[in-house]
Design an enzyme around this catalytic site. Structure first.
Site, PDB file in Angstrom:
ATOM      1  N   ASP A 133       8.652  -2.820   6.094  1.00 44.76           N
ATOM      2  CA  ASP A 133       7.682  -2.089   6.909  1.00 44.76           C
ATOM      3  C   ASP A 133       7.617  -0.633   6.451  1.00 44.76           C
ATOM      4  O   ASP A 133       7.643   0.296   7.263  1.00 44.76           O
ATOM      5  CB  ASP A 133       8.020  -2.181   8.408  1.00 44.76           C
ATOM      6  CG  ASP A 133       6.885  -1.643   9.263  1.00 44.76           C
ATOM      7  OD1 ASP A 133       5.729  -1.737   8.826  1.00 44.76           O
ATOM      8  OD2 ASP A 133       7.162  -1.097  10.353  1.00 44.76           O
TER       9      ASP A 133
ATOM     10  N   ASN B  78      -5.312  -2.979   7.281  1.00 47.32           N
ATOM     11  CA  ASN B  78      -5.614  -1.700   7.940  1.00 47.32           C
ATOM     12  C   ASN B  78      -5.521  -0.536   6.975  1.00 47.32           C
ATOM     13  O   ASN B  78      -4.939   0.502   7.248  1.00 47.32           O
ATOM     14  CB  ASN B  78      -4.703  -1.468   9.154  1.00 47.32           C
ATOM     15  CG  ASN B  78      -3.236  -1.503   8.807  1.00 47.32           C
ATOM     16  OD1 ASN B  78      -2.835  -2.064   7.785  1.00 47.32           O
ATOM     17  ND2 ASN B  78      -2.410  -0.919   9.649  1.00 47.32           N
TER      18      ASN B  78
END
Lengths: 424, 322
Positions: free
Chosen positions: A305, A94
């Site tokens: 993350d 993404n």
């Protein structure tokens, strides 16, 4: 040029090695100690009292946006990664634009080559534009250097398409990376559905948003035989489901973000937007279940993350803020904290950050074996320090662990034989 | 750390009025007593007191409101403050920074207090954290989180008729999921030691984990209303519903609408309240809304008194300005 790290405690979980020894390397790879000891040494690093382990591999970071020169924003976060002992980062597709064409994967590979950088490993998109409507040319993506395929955090609504995507990925021996999330149950929720969402009146994401999707995806994995990796579990029940399927012989693995192992829904108290993350922080029982999952090996990988945000991204009513934590620089100390607080062995903690993610990505990294690339992290396991987000090298200072007493600090990060940091 | 309460300053004074959860019982009772003393005021020929002369209050409504906005405006005027009201629709689509930008612009004009309403939970909290120390924030309702002056005025309305909270069974009926009033009401009732707090609603409109707030949950209206002393009817917030939460208005009214027949389950002297605006024939029958048990209009007039009490507590008296 030959370098040596002297008197460090070498922890190399891939080889079950834990001993005090010298480690030799040249500009590329780890050298055989006996042979190298006879060579002339150009550089010596004293690692007395320090731990020497493979450079960390971060399976999840959202840093992929192309600027006008075609450079990924990863390059601006490069120093932050090195400061955290990280030498390899896997990026989800993404990015902007999405990695759904081989040309994008080529471009990333080329731009990494041209710069002094950590290693970047891209995943290819599972569907075009991550739209969940048509499959990508996965074989070509693989040829272009994608080590797996994923639809990032965009759920694929159609179960049929998900099944075909898995079948097609399996055809080319590609691992499918899955963020299991039911789009309807997630809705526009921003926090875990529980006591805190009720107290603060914030739109909520129920546990079932994850477990329903994990159940669906596990059923599809078992019928397609694809190798699958589940990204960022947040619920204890998901861990149970993964464990059960593994016991039945499915070829699956899983990871968890480090903040889900330390924080719960109660940390959003006072509308703390630094704790706005996706998937959301859940109950204490979930945190405990996730920790157990790491301890018993159901979850093999801990990721950061990493998502650097600007001050303004976090300065709005909770639901309007951008989710994410700038996590590169706290990944190692927070993982070491699990050794102190949660019964994780030091070997296993390091494995979760090195050889396990390497195995997930099918990479010859994350080990100090002779001949492996000389990616090395040297850290002081006893150094106690108070964490201040403003001192991070990342562009994003969004990290909720400010003020926490940390133990363990990176001293040197070596990548491809080059000593990249000297942050004594 | 974020969890420390921002409402009470280091000097122990009330700086902001955002939610009742963190405030001590004594302060809530003091505000109610002050409000009572302002009630008589409204009936005098001269309705003004000079308590806040020279102070500037800005009503900043990022979400439409009639009743709350006007009662705040009247309250400020009766205290002799200068009031400006700004209402802006469609703010929900603009970026969050806009709120802080708007506030800092108006604050440059030496505003003493902002009365803020916003459609997102936590908006008042956010502003309170970013204004200088001498500027005060009063929450006039934010998202689904908090509407503390509404809860206070309801407590005042109850106290006028039934001063002993320990003995009371208070029943909140309806759309708790979308209701900031319900959340603040529960906090206030807990603080004041209400005997029993009940929630009556279909499962789709009850947020998860509500029991943790110390309430009993009922799904059957007749059962929930048994021997109730106070009934608070909530407005069905159809405009906030995402997807279908009730099958039809007709079925909702049949199961959860307050009719004269159902009211018989409650105690004979039960009080019926509603924060307004009322959906007649949807959550409450007109005959009940306008009937002898209804205190809905007292709620409105108490609203002015309560808002006067909060403003005078926050801005009145001697304080150092920054």
């Amino acid at each position: 040029m030959v370098s040596v790290i002297r008197n460090g405690r070498i922890i190399d979980p891939a080889n079950s090695r834990d001993e005090i020894a010298d480690l030799y390397f040249d500009q590329e790879q780890i050298l055989n100690s006996e042979a190298a000891a006879k060579l002339s040494i150009d550089r010596t690093i004293d690692a007395s009292g320090l731990i020497v382990c493979p450079g960390l591999i971060d399976l999840n970071a959202k840093i992929g946006e192309l600027n006008s020169k075609g450079h990924l924003t990863i390059f601006s976060e490069h120093r932050a990664a090195l400061n955290g002992g990280i030498t390899t980062v896997c990026i989800q597709p993404n990015t902007v634009p999405v990695i759904d064409e081989p040309s994008m994967a080529h471009m990333i590979r080329e731009s990494v080559k041209q710069q002094e950088s950590i290693r970047i490993v891209p995943l290819g998109a599972l569907t075009m534009g991550l739209q969940g409507e048509s499959l990508t040319n996965m074989a070509s993506l693989k040829n272009a250097g994608c080590v797996g395929v994923s639809n990032a955090r965009v759920p694929i609504h159609s179960t049929l398409l998900m099944r075909r995507a898995m079948q097609y990925a399996a055809t080319f021996d590609l691992t499918v990376f899955i963020h299991s999330q039911d789009p309807w149950l997630t809705g526009n929720g921003c926090v875990h559905e529980g006591e805190m969402s009720t107290r603060l009146g914030l739109s909520a994401i129920p546990e079932a948003a994850e477990t329903v999707a994990v159940a669906r995806d596990l059923a599809l994995v078992s019928t397609t035989g694809v190798r699958a990796h589940f990204n960022q579990l947040s619920c204890a029940r998901s861990v149970d489901m993964i464990a059960e399927s593994k016991a039945r012989g499915l070829n699956i693995s899983a990871d968890v973000a480090i903040h889900n192992l330390h924080l719960t829904e109660f940390d959003i108290q006072g509308f703390n937007t630094l704790c706005h993350v996706m998937p959301p922080l859940r109950q204490e029982s979930d945190m405990i279940g996730l920790r157990e999952g790491v301890n018993n090996g159901t979850i093999q990988v801990i990721c950061s993350d990493h998502q650097p945000c600007s001050k303004d991204d976090k300065l709005a009513p909770f639901i309007q803020t951008v989710p994410g934590i700038s996590g590169f620089e706290t990944l190692l100390p927070l993982t070491l904290k699990l050794v102190d607080d949660a019964g994780l062995s030091l070997q296993q903690a390091i494995a979760c950050l090195t050889c396990n993610p390497a195995r997930t990505l099918s990479l010859n990294l994350g080990t100090l074996s002779v001949g492996a690339p000389a990616d090395i992290c040297i850290f002081d396991p006893e150094k106690s320090w108070e964490f201040d987000p403003d001192e991070m090298l990342s562009n994003g200072k969004n990290n909720p662990f400010g003020g926490m007493q940390m133990r363990g600090k990176v001293a040197h990060t070596i990548i491809g034989g080059v000593v990249a940091t000297d942050s004594n | 750390m974020m969890s420390e309460d921002i409402q009470i300053g280091a000097d122990g004074r009330l700086n902001h009025f955002i939610s009742l959860e963190e405030l001590p019982r004594e302060l809530i009772e003091e505000l109610l007593t002050t409000a009572e003393s302002f009630i008589d005021f409204a009936t005098r020929d001269t309705k003004k007191v000079p308590l806040l002369r020279g102070k500037t209050v800005v009503n900043l409504f990022f979400e439409p409101s009639t009743r709350t906005r006007t009662t705040f405006e009247i309250a400020a005027k009766r205290l002799s403050a200068d009031v400006i009201t700004m209402q802006s629709d469609g703010m929900s689509t603009t970026k969050g920074e806009t709120i802080l930008d708007t506030v800092s612009t108006l604050q440059a004009m030496h505003t003493d207090t902002f009365v803020v309403r916003h459609s997102f939970s936590g908006a008042a909290n956010l502003i309170a954290r970013h204004v200088p120390q001498h500027v005060h924030i009063i929450n006039a309702g934010d998202g689904r989180y908090s509407h503390p002056t509404q809860a206070l005025l309801d407590m005042l309305t109850i106290r006028q008729q039934k001063p002993n909270f320990n003995d009371l069974t208070v029943v909140i009926v309806g759309d708790v999921l979308h209701s900031r009033v319900a959340r603040s009401e529960i906090s206030a009732l807990k603080k004041l030691g209400a005997g029993e707090i009940r929630i009556v609603s279909p499962r789709t409109l009850i947020p998860t984990g509500l029991e943790a707030l110390g309430v009993r949950i009922f799904t059957d209206l007749d059962e929930g209303l048994k021997d109730a002393d106070v009934i608070v009817m909530l407005r069905l917030q159809l405009e906030r519903m995402e997807g279908q939460l009730i099958p039809s208005e007709r079925e909702y009214y049949r199961c959860y609408g307050l009719t004269e027949e159902r009211l018989k389950n409650a105690k004979p002297d039960v009080m019926v309240m509603h924060p307004g605006p009322i959906n007649r024939g949807l959550e409450i029958a007109s005959s009940v809304a306008d009937g002898s048990h209804s205190v809905i209009l007292s709620q409105v007039s108490n609203g002015v008194a309560v808002r006067m009490a909060v403003m005078s507590k926050i801005m009145g008296g001697i304080r150092q300005s920054g």
